[in-house]
Design a protein around this motif. Structure first.
Motif, PDB file in Angstrom:
ATOM      1  N   ASP A  11     -63.338  53.229 -21.644  1.00 13.54           N
ATOM      2  CA  ASP A  11     -62.190  53.645 -20.839  1.00 13.54           C
ATOM      3  C   ASP A  11     -62.731  53.943 -19.250  1.00 13.54           C
ATOM      4  O   ASP A  11     -61.706  53.892 -18.468  1.00 13.54           O
ATOM      5  N   ASP A  12     -64.040  54.065 -19.117  1.00  9.84           N
ATOM      6  CA  ASP A  12     -64.342  54.429 -17.720  1.00  9.84           C
ATOM      7  C   ASP A  12     -64.881  52.997 -17.138  1.00  9.84           C
ATOM      8  O   ASP A  12     -65.823  52.595 -17.309  1.00  9.84           O
ATOM      9  N   LYS A  13     -63.722  52.575 -16.563  1.00  8.57           N
ATOM     10  CA  LYS A  13     -63.721  51.342 -15.857  1.00  8.57           C
ATOM     11  C   LYS A  13     -63.039  51.180 -14.747  1.00  8.57           C
ATOM     12  O   LYS A  13     -62.007  51.458 -14.636  1.00  8.57           O
ATOM     13  N   GLN A  14     -63.525  50.294 -13.694  1.00  7.78           N
ATOM     14  CA  GLN A  14     -62.588  50.087 -12.351  1.00  7.78           C
ATOM     15  C   GLN A  14     -63.004  48.903 -11.853  1.00  7.78           C
ATOM     16  O   GLN A  14     -63.933  48.385 -12.069  1.00  7.78           O
ATOM     17  N   ILE A  15     -62.013  48.240 -11.220  1.00  8.33           N
ATOM     18  CA  ILE A  15     -62.311  47.149 -10.517  1.00  8.33           C
ATOM     19  C   ILE A  15     -61.909  47.176  -9.002  1.00  8.33           C
ATOM     20  O   ILE A  15     -60.753  47.667  -8.456  1.00  8.33           O
ATOM     21  N   GLU A  16     -62.831  46.623  -8.237  1.00  8.18           N
ATOM     22  CA  GLU A  16     -62.534  46.783  -6.641  1.00  8.18           C
ATOM     23  C   GLU A  16     -62.165  45.255  -6.559  1.00  8.18           C
ATOM     24  O   GLU A  16     -62.536  44.193  -6.706  1.00  8.18           O
ATOM     25  N   VAL A  17     -60.978  45.090  -5.744  1.00  5.84           N
ATOM     26  CA  VAL A  17     -60.287  43.998  -5.369  1.00  5.84           C
ATOM     27  C   VAL A  17     -60.419  43.601  -3.855  1.00  5.84           C
ATOM     28  O   VAL A  17     -59.758  44.620  -3.007  1.00  5.84           O
TER      29      VAL A  17
END
Length: 322
Positions: free
Chosen positions: A291-297
């Motif tokens: 659940d602890d995920k993120q993406i920089e675009v």
């Protein structure tokens, strides 16, 4: 090139059509079991690299097949207690280079191991020093089709195994806190970090940048840039072998490793990236189950991605994790 892949709102929902092969887990369990039959034999030799704030060690450990793999291990010069650990993998064609090329993570107060990639290290940077003693059937120049006739002989079977053993080697050093281990890298290094995150169950985090080696069915038909293009050019000559090649690649697809990863993750993607198209990066990110995920675009960047901006993002992200 302007935007060429899916719109960002569609990327956020995109799912790969890469089919997980039967026996994926058994294949990797057997591979790692065989590797661990060889003594890790991790050796850390102090090196005078002319650096006042960082201590450097020349590392050798046993990777796939017991083959010696090189790495650098760097720690803050005043370190006396175990530190959070960063294990880094490098991009396609590069090697571990020279110690002064790797000051960021030790300067942030962490232990840092950067692994050589077997057989590579002659295309850019400061070079490498790890041979790949395993041969292969005829292959297109580069590394993408070496041993591609079967999963058992494919080049990245050895590289991903080396990556797992690199984590084990780094954790064996008394200045490394094994419970706070993060894997990271860009491009090929990002792909290796995804694979390692899927194979090592107790990591504190993974931070793959513009990762390579993800969503092979889409990548190999969407971009004509190398290294993915090596696969298409191989099949251009070896007609009729597409199904067999894609079957081999399915055992090494970051999408399937991402589905098994149990650590928090920080990805990055660049929307004009023609080397690793953004949909292939999102394929792995969307498959990541933690659940602890993120993406920089990065909207207007090619394969350089976020560069120093992404390094700053990783430094901030790691404060709470390692």
């Amino acid at each position: 090139m302007a935007l060429f892949d899916l719109p960002l709102e569609e990327l956020r929902d995109y799912r790969s059509e890469s089919a997980e092969p039967e026996g994926f887990d058994a294949f990797w369990s057997k591979t790692l079991q065989e590797a661990r039959e060889h003594d890790l034999n991790a050796r850390f030799e102090p090196v005078d690299a002319g650096l006042a704030t960082v201590d450097v060690y020349d590392v050798t450990f046993a990777g796939y097949g017991g083959h010696p793999v090189k790495a650098w291990f760097c720690v803050p010069a005043d370190a006396t207690e175990p530190l959070p650990l960063v294990v880094e993998f490098v991009g396609y064609g590069g090697g571990r280079g020279l110690p002064h090329e790797h000051l960021l993570w030790a300067s942030s107060g962490r232990a840092h191991l950067v692994m050589d990639t077997r057989g590579q290290g002659s295309a850019w940077g400061g070079g490498g020093g790890t041979p790949d003693p395993v041969g292969s059937a005829p292959a297109f120049p580069g590394f993408m089709t070496r041993g591609i006739e079967a999963p058992e002989s494919y080049y990245y079977r050895r590289v991903f195994t080396d990556g797992v053993r690199a984590v084990e080697a780094a954790r064996s050093h008394p200045l490394a806190d094994a419970s706070r281990t993060v894997v990271l890298g860009g491009s090929q290094g990002g792909g290796i970090s995804i694979a390692v995150a899927g194979l090592v169950p107790d990591l504190a985090g993974a931070a793959p940048d513009v990762p390579f080696l993800c969503d092979f069915p889409r990548a190999t038909t969407m971009t004509d840039r190398h290294p993915y293009r090596e696969i298409g050019l191989f099949l251009k000559t070896h007609r009729g072998r597409t199904a067999d090649v894609l079957r081999t690649l399915s055992y090494f697809d970051g999408v399937h490793f991402a589905a098994r990863a149990t650590a928090p993750a920080l990805f990055s993607a660049a929307l004009e990236d023609q080397v690793c198209p953004p949909s292939t990066v999102f394929a792995a990110f969307n498959a990541w189950t933690h659940d602890d995920k993120q993406i920089e675009v990065y909207d207007f960047n090619d394969h350089e991605g976020g560069g120093p901006y992404q390094e700053a993002a990783k430094l901030a992200w790691l404060r709470d994790r390692a």
